[in-house]
Every structure is written in structure tokens, then in C-alpha cells.
Design a protein around this motif. Structure first.
Motif, short mmCIF file in Angstrom:
data_model
loop_
_atom_site.label_atom_id
_atom_site.label_comp_id
_atom_site.label_asym_id
_atom_site.label_seq_id
_atom_site.Cartn_x
_atom_site.Cartn_y
_atom_site.Cartn_z
N GLU A 124 53.74 41.38 40.42
CA GLU A 124 54.02 42.47 40.87
C GLU A 124 52.59 42.90 41.64
OE1 GLU A 124 56.55 44.49 37.11
OE2 GLU A 124 54.37 44.43 36.96
N TYR A 125 52.00 41.87 42.27
CA TYR A 125 50.76 42.06 43.16
C TYR A 125 50.87 43.09 44.16
CZ TYR A 125 47.32 40.75 46.42
OH TYR A 125 46.24 40.98 47.47
N VAL A 171 47.84 50.12 44.82
CA VAL A 171 46.96 51.14 44.06
C VAL A 171 45.51 50.69 44.60
CG1 VAL A 171 45.87 51.51 41.75
CG2 VAL A 171 48.37 51.25 41.94
N LYS A 172 44.95 49.46 44.65
CA LYS A 172 43.71 49.31 45.02
C LYS A 172 43.40 49.70 46.28
CE LYS A 172 40.70 44.99 45.78
NZ LYS A 172 40.78 45.06 47.38
N ASP A 173 44.21 49.59 47.32
CA ASP A 173 44.03 50.20 48.99
C ASP A 173 43.87 51.57 48.54
OD1 ASP A 173 44.01 47.42 49.68
OD2 ASP A 173 46.29 47.71 50.43
N TYR A 174 44.74 52.18 47.99
CA TYR A 174 44.83 53.81 48.05
C TYR A 174 43.33 54.08 47.37
CZ TYR A 174 46.06 58.62 46.98
OH TYR A 174 46.29 59.83 46.87
N TRP A 189 38.19 45.85 41.51
CA TRP A 189 38.47 44.58 41.21
C TRP A 189 39.93 44.19 40.93
CZ3 TRP A 189 39.63 40.52 38.46
CH2 TRP A 189 38.89 39.27 38.32
N LEU A 190 40.44 43.30 41.66
CA LEU A 190 41.61 42.67 41.56
C LEU A 190 41.73 41.41 41.74
CD1 LEU A 190 44.65 43.69 41.44
CD2 LEU A 190 44.65 43.65 44.10
N ALA A 191 42.17 40.55 40.72
CA ALA A 191 42.29 39.15 40.75
C ALA A 191 43.63 38.84 41.62
CB ALA A 191 42.59 38.59 39.44
#
Length: 158
Positions: A14-15, A21-24, A33-35
Motif C-alpha cells: 500500500e505504498y 499521505v506523505k505528499d499531502y 519519514w517514509l520507508a
């Protein structure tokens, strides 16, 4: 890693949802922080993920049918729960029944129901995170920035 960052936990399949969400959040000035994006080459994922969780102010749990059955996601949630200063924010992508493990951890937390309205959930998530972040002086009006602290009067001067 700064204390005001957000760690995003998700099932690897579900990357795209996690990246959205990270971009928003980052578009609203919230550092995430996102692996694997945030892991430098040659570094062990498990060690870097552990460090990132321990030093994050917020832990966004991307919760779905798949992620709630993931041992890695549960490990990350356990680490976040052990951090006294980390705020856990469940972002629920599917209308689901929580597993017993997830119910144990998440029964007391505010949920963001993306399965009902993604934009509304993202906006609420970003707003709640921003409320908890320290104010950056550069965002304050000049009048407040230049205000000098007043000297305290000693009790003897009365």
C-alpha cells in the motif's frame, strides 16, 4: 531526525496510499519519514525504522485489512506505543473490524476514517498534527518576533 517529524507505517503493498499521505502532509509544511524513501543506501531497514520511530513526534498508522495482519506493522506500532512522546494517529483506509491486537492498541485513539472521505481525513490529520507542532518563529508576525521579554520586578522593590 527532528522531533517534529511524522513516521508513516504501512503495508508495503500500500505504498501509493502512504506516499499520498506523505505528499499531502509535506505540502502543508509537515516533514515525514517514509520507508524506503527515507533510508540511506547501505543502511539496515530494521535499524533505521526503529531509530525513526523513536525520534518521531507522530506515528501515522495506515490501517487496512492487509496492514492490520502485518507483523512488521504491528512491530512498528509496538515501538511507537513504547515511546512516551510519540502520538499515534490511526488513518483507517478500509471499513474494517479490528483484529484483537489492533483493538488492544487503538481503542483509545482518535481515528481518521479515510474510507469515508479521503480528503476530509487528510485535512483533519494535517490540522491535528499542526496543532501539536511547535510554532516556528519565522511564521510569526514581525511585531511578536521583536517583542522583548519584560523584566520581572523583584519583590524587594515594592
Amino acid at each position: 531526525m527532528k522531533k517534529n517529524q511524522v513516521f508513516i507505517s504501512y503495508k508495503s503493498e500500500e505504498y501509493k496510499d502512504a506516499k499520498r499521505v506523505k505528499d499531502y502532509l509535506e505540502a502543508r509544511g509537515i516533514e515525514c519519514w517514509l520507508a524506503p524513501d527515507s533510508i540511506a543506501g547501505g543502511k539496515a531497514h530494521s535499524g533505521e525504522i526503529t531509530k525513526a520511530i523513536k525520534s518521531s513526534r507522530f506515528f501515522v498508522l495506515m490501517l487496512s485489512e492487509k496492514s492490520q495482519k502485518s507483523k512488521d506493522v504491528l512491530r512498528e506500532l509496538t515501538l511507537a506505543d513504547e515511546c512516551k512522546d510519540c502520538i499515534i494517529l490511526p488513518y483507517i483506509m478500509d471499513n474494517l473490524d479490528l483484529t484483537d491486537e489492533m483493538r488492544y492498541y487503538l481503542s483509545i485513539f482518535q481515528h481518521y476514517k479515510a474510507y469515508e472521505d479521503v480528503e476530509k481525513a487528510l485535512e483533519a490529520l494535517a490540522n491535528d498534527i499542526k496543532k501539536e507542532l511547535p510554532v516556528d518563529k519565522k511564521d510569526l508576525p514581525e511585531k511578536i518576533k521583536k517583542k522583548k521579554p519584560q523584566k520581572k520586578r523583584s519583590q524587594n522593590s515594592l
